[in-house]
Scaffold this motif. Structure first.
Motif, PDB file in Angstrom:
ATOM      1  N   ARG A 161      33.336   7.441   4.605  1.00  0.00           N
ATOM      2  CA  ARG A 161      33.261   8.402   5.709  1.00  0.00           C
ATOM      3  C   ARG A 161      33.791   7.827   7.016  1.00  0.00           C
ATOM      4  NH1 ARG A 161      26.972   9.755   4.443  1.00  0.00           N
ATOM      5  NH2 ARG A 161      27.253  11.561   3.100  1.00  0.00           N
ATOM      6  N   PHE A 162      33.406   6.564   7.284  1.00  0.00           N
ATOM      7  CA  PHE A 162      33.746   6.007   8.599  1.00  0.00           C
ATOM      8  C   PHE A 162      33.982   4.506   8.506  1.00  0.00           C
ATOM      9  CE2 PHE A 162      33.267   4.772  13.043  1.00  0.00           C
ATOM     10  CZ  PHE A 162      33.977   5.792  13.665  1.00  0.00           C
ATOM     11  N   ILE A 163      34.971   4.043   9.276  1.00  0.00           N
ATOM     12  CA  ILE A 163      35.303   2.610   9.311  1.00  0.00           C
ATOM     13  C   ILE A 163      35.252   2.162  10.769  1.00  0.00           C
ATOM     14  CG2 ILE A 163      37.145   0.938   8.917  1.00  0.00           C
ATOM     15  CD1 ILE A 163      38.114   3.109   6.741  1.00  0.00           C
ATOM     16  N   ASN A 164      34.523   1.092  11.009  1.00  0.00           N
ATOM     17  CA  ASN A 164      34.391   0.586  12.383  1.00  0.00           C
ATOM     18  C   ASN A 164      34.762  -0.896  12.376  1.00  0.00           C
ATOM     19  OD1 ASN A 164      31.636  -0.292  14.523  1.00  0.00           O
ATOM     20  ND2 ASN A 164      33.680   0.340  15.108  1.00  0.00           N
ATOM     21  N   CYS A 165      35.839  -1.232  13.074  1.00  0.00           N
ATOM     22  CA  CYS A 165      36.281  -2.637  13.073  1.00  0.00           C
ATOM     23  C   CYS A 165      36.466  -3.125  14.496  1.00  0.00           C
ATOM     24  CB  CYS A 165      37.634  -2.771  12.382  1.00  0.00           C
ATOM     25  SG  CYS A 165      37.575  -2.377  10.667  1.00  0.00           S
ATOM     26  N   GLU A 166      36.157  -4.382  14.690  1.00  0.00           N
ATOM     27  CA  GLU A 166      36.422  -4.975  16.003  1.00  0.00           C
ATOM     28  C   GLU A 166      36.949  -6.383  15.834  1.00  0.00           C
ATOM     29  OE1 GLU A 166      32.360  -4.543  17.416  1.00  0.00           O
ATOM     30  OE2 GLU A 166      32.138  -6.731  17.364  1.00  0.00           O
ATOM     31  N   TYR A 167      37.807  -6.774  16.778  1.00  0.00           N
ATOM     32  CA  TYR A 167      38.262  -8.159  16.810  1.00  0.00           C
ATOM     33  C   TYR A 167      38.285  -8.611  18.263  1.00  0.00           C
ATOM     34  CZ  TYR A 167      40.522 -12.440  15.181  1.00  0.00           C
ATOM     35  OH  TYR A 167      40.793 -13.756  14.878  1.00  0.00           O
ATOM     36  N   PRO A 168      37.148  -9.094  18.776  1.00  0.00           N
ATOM     37  CA  PRO A 168      37.141  -9.650  20.123  1.00  0.00           C
ATOM     38  C   PRO A 168      37.382 -11.155  20.149  1.00  0.00           C
ATOM     39  CG  PRO A 168      34.879  -9.253  19.394  1.00  0.00           C
ATOM     40  CD  PRO A 168      35.785  -8.920  18.232  1.00  0.00           C
ATOM     41  N   GLN A 169      38.224 -11.579  21.065  1.00  0.00           N
ATOM     42  CA  GLN A 169      38.381 -12.991  21.424  1.00  0.00           C
ATOM     43  C   GLN A 169      38.199 -13.072  22.944  1.00  0.00           C
ATOM     44  OE1 GLN A 169      42.320 -14.240  20.170  1.00  0.00           O
ATOM     45  NE2 GLN A 169      41.639 -14.690  18.087  1.00  0.00           N
ATOM     46  N   GLY A 170      37.890 -14.256  23.435  1.00  0.00           N
ATOM     47  CA  GLY A 170      37.674 -14.377  24.877  1.00  0.00           C
ATOM     48  C   GLY A 170      38.594 -15.359  25.570  1.00  0.00           C
ATOM     49  N   TRP A 171      39.532 -15.954  24.817  1.00  0.00           N
ATOM     50  CA  TRP A 171      40.325 -17.041  25.407  1.00  0.00           C
ATOM     51  C   TRP A 171      41.318 -16.569  26.464  1.00  0.00           C
ATOM     52  CZ3 TRP A 171      45.689 -18.253  24.205  1.00  0.00           C
ATOM     53  CH2 TRP A 171      46.287 -17.384  23.294  1.00  0.00           C
ATOM     54  N   LEU A 172      41.583 -15.250  26.522  1.00  0.00           N
ATOM     55  CA  LEU A 172      42.470 -14.731  27.572  1.00  0.00           C
ATOM     56  C   LEU A 172      41.687 -13.912  28.610  1.00  0.00           C
ATOM     57  CD1 LEU A 172      45.622 -13.891  25.420  1.00  0.00           C
ATOM     58  CD2 LEU A 172      45.336 -15.761  27.053  1.00  0.00           C
ATOM     59  N   ALA A 173      40.418 -14.259  28.793  1.00  0.00           N
ATOM     60  CA  ALA A 173      39.598 -13.582  29.799  1.00  0.00           C
ATOM     61  C   ALA A 173      39.950 -14.040  31.210  1.00  0.00           C
ATOM     62  CB  ALA A 173      38.114 -13.820  29.516  1.00  0.00           C
ATOM     63  N   GLU A 174      40.864 -14.984  31.315  1.00  0.00           N
ATOM     64  CA  GLU A 174      41.410 -15.374  32.624  1.00  0.00           C
ATOM     65  C   GLU A 174      42.922 -15.530  32.469  1.00  0.00           C
ATOM     66  OE1 GLU A 174      39.794 -19.193  33.723  1.00  0.00           O
ATOM     67  OE2 GLU A 174      39.738 -19.815  31.627  1.00  0.00           O
ATOM     68  N   MET A 175      43.618 -15.682  33.591  1.00  0.00           N
ATOM     69  CA  MET A 175      45.088 -15.709  33.572  1.00  0.00           C
ATOM     70  C   MET A 175      45.629 -17.062  33.090  1.00  0.00           C
ATOM     71  SD  MET A 175      46.839 -12.997  34.347  1.00  0.00           S
ATOM     72  CE  MET A 175      48.349 -13.392  35.205  1.00  0.00           C
ATOM     73  N   LEU A 176      45.395 -17.325  31.824  1.00  0.00           N
ATOM     74  CA  LEU A 176      45.816 -18.603  31.254  1.00  0.00           C
ATOM     75  C   LEU A 176      47.344 -18.748  31.260  1.00  0.00           C
ATOM     76  CD1 LEU A 176      43.751 -20.591  30.203  1.00  0.00           C
ATOM     77  CD2 LEU A 176      44.153 -19.759  27.884  1.00  0.00           C
ATOM     78  N   GLU A 177      48.025 -17.593  31.216  1.00  0.00           N
ATOM     79  CA  GLU A 177      49.488 -17.620  31.107  1.00  0.00           C
ATOM     80  C   GLU A 177      50.188 -18.169  32.350  1.00  0.00           C
ATOM     81  OE1 GLU A 177      47.432 -14.984  30.851  1.00  0.00           O
ATOM     82  OE2 GLU A 177      48.459 -13.081  31.251  1.00  0.00           O
ATOM     83  N   THR A 178      49.466 -18.288  33.466  1.00  0.00           N
ATOM     84  CA  THR A 178      50.099 -18.838  34.672  1.00  0.00           C
ATOM     85  C   THR A 178      49.797 -20.337  34.821  1.00  0.00           C
ATOM     86  OG1 THR A 178      48.182 -18.136  35.938  1.00  0.00           O
ATOM     87  CG2 THR A 178      50.094 -16.670  35.971  1.00  0.00           C
ATOM     88  N   THR A 179      49.141 -20.906  33.809  1.00  0.00           N
ATOM     89  CA  THR A 179      48.741 -22.319  33.907  1.00  0.00           C
ATOM     90  C   THR A 179      49.632 -23.237  33.074  1.00  0.00           C
ATOM     91  OG1 THR A 179      47.268 -22.200  31.986  1.00  0.00           O
ATOM     92  CG2 THR A 179      46.315 -21.595  34.130  1.00  0.00           C
ATOM     93  N   GLY A 180      50.637 -22.657  32.392  1.00  0.00           N
ATOM     94  CA  GLY A 180      51.501 -23.459  31.533  1.00  0.00           C
ATOM     95  C   GLY A 180      50.967 -23.582  30.112  1.00  0.00           C
ATOM     96  N   HIS A 181      49.904 -22.879  29.804  1.00  0.00           N
ATOM     97  CA  HIS A 181      49.332 -22.873  28.444  1.00  0.00           C
ATOM     98  C   HIS A 181      50.388 -22.348  27.461  1.00  0.00           C
ATOM     99  CE1 HIS A 181      46.794 -21.486  25.120  1.00  0.00           C
ATOM    100  NE2 HIS A 181      45.818 -22.236  25.600  1.00  0.00           N
ATOM    101  N   ILE A 182      50.720 -23.154  26.456  1.00  0.00           N
ATOM    102  CA  ILE A 182      51.863 -22.823  25.581  1.00  0.00           C
ATOM    103  C   ILE A 182      51.687 -21.451  24.912  1.00  0.00           C
ATOM    104  CG2 ILE A 182      53.136 -23.497  23.487  1.00  0.00           C
ATOM    105  CD1 ILE A 182      52.414 -26.396  24.024  1.00  0.00           C
ATOM    106  N   GLN A 183      50.540 -21.274  24.261  1.00  0.00           N
ATOM    107  CA  GLN A 183      50.364 -20.053  23.463  1.00  0.00           C
ATOM    108  C   GLN A 183      50.200 -18.813  24.347  1.00  0.00           C
ATOM    109  OE1 GLN A 183      48.717 -23.016  22.651  1.00  0.00           O
ATOM    110  NE2 GLN A 183      50.092 -23.388  20.924  1.00  0.00           N
TER     111      GLN A 183
END
Ligand SMILES: NC(=O)c1ccc[n+]([C@@H]2O[C@H](COP(=O)([O-])OP(=O)(O)OC[C@H]3O[C@@H](n4cnc5c(N)ncnc54)[C@H](O)[C@@H]3O)[C@@H](O)[C@H]2O)c1
Length: 368
Positions: A153-175
């Protein structure tokens, strides 16, 4: 032993090393060549650590696939997303079977082209949706097929991660850097990175096909360009409904992939951070916890379990299981029991449909 080459997975890279470990775990294939980075010196540094001959470390994937074509059984593409399409293409054009990581390509046209090319050349094309390798995901699949849940009848899925809860992309973080760059990631951040895992798993477990969706892609972290959170309503060919939530800005979470499926005879739940247990709730009966390796496991799923219950297996073993099936197809012509290029194509179409829906104000979008 089969022989393989790797494209990507250079110094500081994340998933390339996981693929190498997974392949070493099942002992079916040996790494013999690599273009681990666009920088030959970096490729040489990793190649030396892995004990590869220097003359089998290449400056470009094109050179490698041309020169290694006769000697390797497959190639593994574990680059950032923008390099999947050209690298899978060069492998296929040179007659090499491929395992590519997800999301498969930037556009469904590219994915379609690669699927057609693999077919034309009679090559094996796989996409590493890792979670299909978990024994308890296999167990869930077999139980659904046996009718343990009845009509879904119903499917409920979640995929939470928290590693991008801040602006990691401006710190030179490769991934974080390439994932947050639309030109490199493919126009989505977290939808491609974690949302696509959900998209793959639901039909894998249930056999249902998604017919329509309505998505809202959010950017929760200020200054970010792409989605880091999203909510998707779904409908399937049987009439079943679903709801997916994915996030990489869910502060404090790590790899919280959770799948809940509810039918008229029972429900089930599986949580990636507790992967050896599948919870089954039959209607009107006590809930059961089915442990990996226990007698309750069904034969097909048991084949994916390698240690007794209570000795945990995990993500690496799930990766290795995908490769066991992939290598068995290459070596013995076994029917593919791993995620294929067609699955990768469906994943890219899902991303495109979510983007279309979200841009139009979360309207319903039909899938083919
Ligand atoms: N299946 C999974 O569960 C899973 C998990 C993590 C990542 N991924 C996917 O794996 C891929 C890689 O992710 P990552 O986190 O390891 O990225 P990463 O940035 O850590 O590593 C990418 C590597 O590819 C190399 N590279 C890039 N372009 C190249 C090219 N043209 N030729 C040779 N090397 C090149 C980079 O130098 C780097 O070493 C992504 O597509 C990602 O979505 C899948």
């Amino acid at each position: 032993m089969l022989k393989y080459a790797m494209i990507g997975g250079g110094p500081g890279a994340f998933v390339g090393g996981i693929h190498r470990r997974a392949l070493a775990l099942n002992g079916q294939a040996k790494l013999v060549a690599g273009c681990f980075s666009r920088d030959l010196e970096k490729s040489r540094a990793i190649g030396a650590k892995l004990g590869l001959d220097e003359d089998r470390l290449y400056a470009t994937p094109e050179e490698m696939t041309r020169l290694e074509a006769g000697d390797i059984d497959f190639a593994v593409v574990v680059t950032s997303n923008e390099a999947h399409y050209p690298n899978v293409k060069t492998c296929l054009e040179n007659g090499i079977n491929v395992m590519c990581d997800k999301p498969f390509t930037h556009t469904s046209e590219q994915a379609q082209e690669l699927v057609a090319l693999a077919k034309e050349k009679e090559l094996i094309l796989a996409v590493s949706y890792t979670y299909a390798g978990y024994p308890m995901i296999r167990q869930a699949r077999e139980m659904v097929a046996r009718g343990d849940l009845g009509e879904i009848r119903f499917i409920n899925c979640e995929y939470p991660q928290g590693w991008l809860a801040e602006m990691l992309e401006t710190t030179g973080h490769i991934q974080a850097t390439w994932r947050a760059d639309p030109k490199r990631s493919g126009g989505v951040l977290s939808l491609g990175d974690v949302g696509t895992h959900i998209e793959y798993l639901v039909p894998f477990i249930t056999g249902l096909s998604m017919t329509k969706l309505a998505a809202r892609l959010d950017t929760l972290v200020e200054g970010r360009e792409l989605d880091d959170n999203g909510t998707i309503l779904t409908e399937y060919d049987s009439g079943a409904r679903g709801m997916y939530w994915y996030s990489q800005a869910a502060t404090g979470t790590v790899n919280g992939l959770k799948i809940r499926i509810f039918g008229d005879k029972g429900g089930m739940e599986w949580f990636q951070e507790d992967p050896d247990n599948l919870h089954y709730m039959p209607l009107g009966e006590p809930a059961q916890k089915i442990m990996r390796g226990s007698p309750e496991m069904l034969p097909g799923a048991m084949g994916y379990s390698h240690t007794p219950p209570g000795h945990p297996e995990g993500w690496l073993m799930a990766f290795a299981n995908i490769y066991t099936a992939f290598c068995a197809t290459i070596e013995h012509g076994d029917a593919p029991d791993f995620p294929t290029g067609e699955d990768g194509l469906r994943g890219v179409r899902f991303i495109e449909a979510c983007l279309e829906s979200s841009r139009n104000g979360t309207t319903w979008v039909d899938l083919e």
